[in-house]
Scaffold this motif. Sequence first.
Motif, PDB file in Angstrom:
ATOM      1  N   ARG A 197       0.871  -1.178   0.000  1.00 23.35           N
ATOM      2  CA  ARG A 197       0.000   0.000   0.000  1.00 23.35           C
ATOM      3  C   ARG A 197       0.910   1.230   0.000  1.00 23.35           C
ATOM      4  O   ARG A 197       1.407   1.652   1.045  1.00 23.35           O
ATOM      5  CB  ARG A 197      -0.924  -0.010   1.205  1.00 23.35           C
ATOM      6  CG  ARG A 197      -1.749  -1.290   1.340  1.00 23.35           C
ATOM      7  CD  ARG A 197      -2.843  -1.152   2.373  1.00 23.35           C
ATOM      8  NE  ARG A 197      -2.319  -0.717   3.666  1.00 23.35           N
ATOM      9  CZ  ARG A 197      -3.078  -0.306   4.674  1.00 23.35           C
ATOM     10  NH1 ARG A 197      -4.402  -0.295   4.539  1.00 23.35           N
ATOM     11  NH2 ARG A 197      -2.540   0.061   5.822  1.00 23.35           N
ATOM     12  N   GLU A 200       0.051   4.376   2.236  1.00 25.98           N
ATOM     13  CA  GLU A 200       0.248   4.173   3.673  1.00 25.98           C
ATOM     14  C   GLU A 200       1.685   3.783   4.008  1.00 25.98           C
ATOM     15  O   GLU A 200       2.031   3.648   5.182  1.00 25.98           O
ATOM     16  CB  GLU A 200      -0.695   3.091   4.200  1.00 25.98           C
ATOM     17  CG  GLU A 200      -2.166   3.489   4.224  1.00 25.98           C
ATOM     18  CD  GLU A 200      -2.808   3.366   2.852  1.00 25.98           C
ATOM     19  OE1 GLU A 200      -2.118   2.896   1.912  1.00 25.98           O
ATOM     20  OE2 GLU A 200      -3.987   3.739   2.705  1.00 25.98           O
ATOM     21  N   ASP A 202       3.161   0.898   3.723  1.00 27.66           N
ATOM     22  CA  ASP A 202       3.225  -0.368   4.435  1.00 27.66           C
ATOM     23  C   ASP A 202       2.784  -1.500   3.522  1.00 27.66           C
ATOM     24  O   ASP A 202       2.354  -1.283   2.383  1.00 27.66           O
ATOM     25  CB  ASP A 202       2.392  -0.332   5.718  1.00 27.66           C
ATOM     26  CG  ASP A 202       0.890  -0.185   5.462  1.00 27.66           C
ATOM     27  OD1 ASP A 202       0.440  -0.465   4.338  1.00 27.66           O
ATOM     28  OD2 ASP A 202       0.161   0.221   6.388  1.00 27.66           O
ATOM     29  N   GLU A 204       0.296  -4.889   3.506  1.00 25.57           N
ATOM     30  CA  GLU A 204      -0.806  -5.580   4.174  1.00 25.57           C
ATOM     31  C   GLU A 204      -0.634  -7.079   3.983  1.00 25.57           C
ATOM     32  O   GLU A 204      -0.525  -7.566   2.857  1.00 25.57           O
ATOM     33  CB  GLU A 204      -2.141  -5.121   3.600  1.00 25.57           C
ATOM     34  CG  GLU A 204      -3.340  -5.747   4.302  1.00 25.57           C
ATOM     35  CD  GLU A 204      -4.656  -5.246   3.751  1.00 25.57           C
ATOM     36  OE1 GLU A 204      -5.346  -4.469   4.433  1.00 25.57           O
ATOM     37  OE2 GLU A 204      -4.978  -5.617   2.604  1.00 25.57           O
ATOM     38  N   THR A 211      -4.997 -10.091   9.836  1.00 28.35           N
ATOM     39  CA  THR A 211      -4.493  -9.035   8.958  1.00 28.35           C
ATOM     40  C   THR A 211      -3.430  -8.249   9.707  1.00 28.35           C
ATOM     41  O   THR A 211      -3.664  -7.792  10.831  1.00 28.35           O
ATOM     42  CB  THR A 211      -5.625  -8.085   8.517  1.00 28.35           C
ATOM     43  OG1 THR A 211      -6.626  -8.833   7.821  1.00 28.35           O
ATOM     44  CG2 THR A 211      -5.078  -7.000   7.589  1.00 28.35           C
ATOM     45  N   HIS A 213      -0.277  -5.119   9.226  1.00 26.36           N
ATOM     46  CA  HIS A 213       0.292  -4.050   8.412  1.00 26.36           C
ATOM     47  C   HIS A 213       1.707  -3.775   8.925  1.00 26.36           C
ATOM     48  O   HIS A 213       1.879  -3.451  10.102  1.00 26.36           O
ATOM     49  CB  HIS A 213      -0.555  -2.778   8.475  1.00 26.36           C
ATOM     50  CG  HIS A 213      -1.917  -2.936   7.889  1.00 26.36           C
ATOM     51  ND1 HIS A 213      -3.040  -3.163   8.657  1.00 26.36           N
ATOM     52  CD2 HIS A 213      -2.341  -2.939   6.599  1.00 26.36           C
ATOM     53  CE1 HIS A 213      -4.097  -3.279   7.875  1.00 26.36           C
ATOM     54  NE2 HIS A 213      -3.696  -3.141   6.616  1.00 26.36           N
ATOM     55  N   ARG A 215       5.259  -1.604   8.280  1.00 25.36           N
ATOM     56  CA  ARG A 215       5.860  -0.462   7.604  1.00 25.36           C
ATOM     57  C   ARG A 215       7.064  -0.916   6.778  1.00 25.36           C
ATOM     58  O   ARG A 215       7.856  -1.762   7.197  1.00 25.36           O
ATOM     59  CB  ARG A 215       6.317   0.581   8.621  1.00 25.36           C
ATOM     60  CG  ARG A 215       5.203   1.157   9.458  1.00 25.36           C
ATOM     61  CD  ARG A 215       4.439   2.229   8.742  1.00 25.36           C
ATOM     62  NE  ARG A 215       5.205   3.463   8.622  1.00 25.36           N
ATOM     63  CZ  ARG A 215       4.695   4.589   8.132  1.00 25.36           C
ATOM     64  NH1 ARG A 215       3.446   4.626   7.704  1.00 25.36           N
ATOM     65  NH2 ARG A 215       5.434   5.676   8.062  1.00 25.36           N
TER      66      ARG A 215
END
Length: 340
Positions: A197, A200, A202, A204, A211, A213, A215
């Motif tokens: 993503r 963002e 990061d 996923e 789930t 996330h 960085r």
Amino acid sequence: AEDKKLEFEVEVHGANVPPTIETDEQRLQQVLKNLLSNAFKFTDSGGVKLRVGLAEGRHDAAPAGRLPRPRAQRRAALIPHRAGSSPVVHTIHTPYDGDLDQVVNEMRLSTPRDALFAQLQTVTRAASTRSAVQALSGVQILASGSGIELRATDMEIGLRVPLDGEVVREGAVVLPARLLVDVVRSLPGDSVTLELRAAEQDVEIVAGAATFHIRTLRLEDFPPFPEPEGDGRVQVPGPAFVATVAKVARSASRDETRPVLTGILVSATGDELRMVATDSYRLSVKETKLEAPLVGSFEANVPARALQELSRIVGQAAEDELSVAVWTNQVIFEAGGIVL
């Protein structure tokens, strides 16, 4: 001119306030690189516009070097101007100042959870634990048309490990190695999906009802790997190589102030494989007779740690042969699809 300053303004689509920086010409290259790399972290449309103006005086010539040529609909001209006018000099649509037609990084892939965990346990052994460069403490996940590959390096040794899976969208990303292993270890289900993503910053990770996330680390800081070539490779019997390493590895020095002694001198020619290691107090030499003569020969002083890691890889893969390619200052081993 030496008495002039350059003024840079970077307009980032999707950000509220574009950064503005004044700097002298000596820092031009570094500042420009930092501006563009940081700007791309906050753009949601993939576009960065660079405006350049002189704090005083006029442009007398275009900047040194060849400007990349964008598509016709994104063409921009370099126009002499005074400070404050800030015409758009060039528009860059990727983080790389060279090819504006590169595909935007939108990585998405799916892979079996057990395969991902097993390959991560192998590749993360090469990730750095004490480098000032954060990217070296991570694992690069590279998804392309030829498949998925995991990479890690501490600038002394590097590992490239293939991964089974389906590439939905091509791209690359660097994630913290130890955190990624801990996350994958705790995932439920049989299949894992990883999707970058960009907005963002990061990745996923989805598996079953879980789930996560994570960085990302700076992809630009991760060093490129040499590509193994077919020419100059020597095929060496795997079991004989591993047994020879085990006989001499303990005599290699661990003193980093004398790095040449931390290696093992490996030479192979004809039907003989020879390894030598010393810490200046003791000396180990092992000569192994091979069942068949080698096609080619090589000699290299290889870090003992790298050879011990290679022995572990060959043992796990149960490979009968490994290939060796020696370059000017690098040696590349390949066994079972894993490249060290």
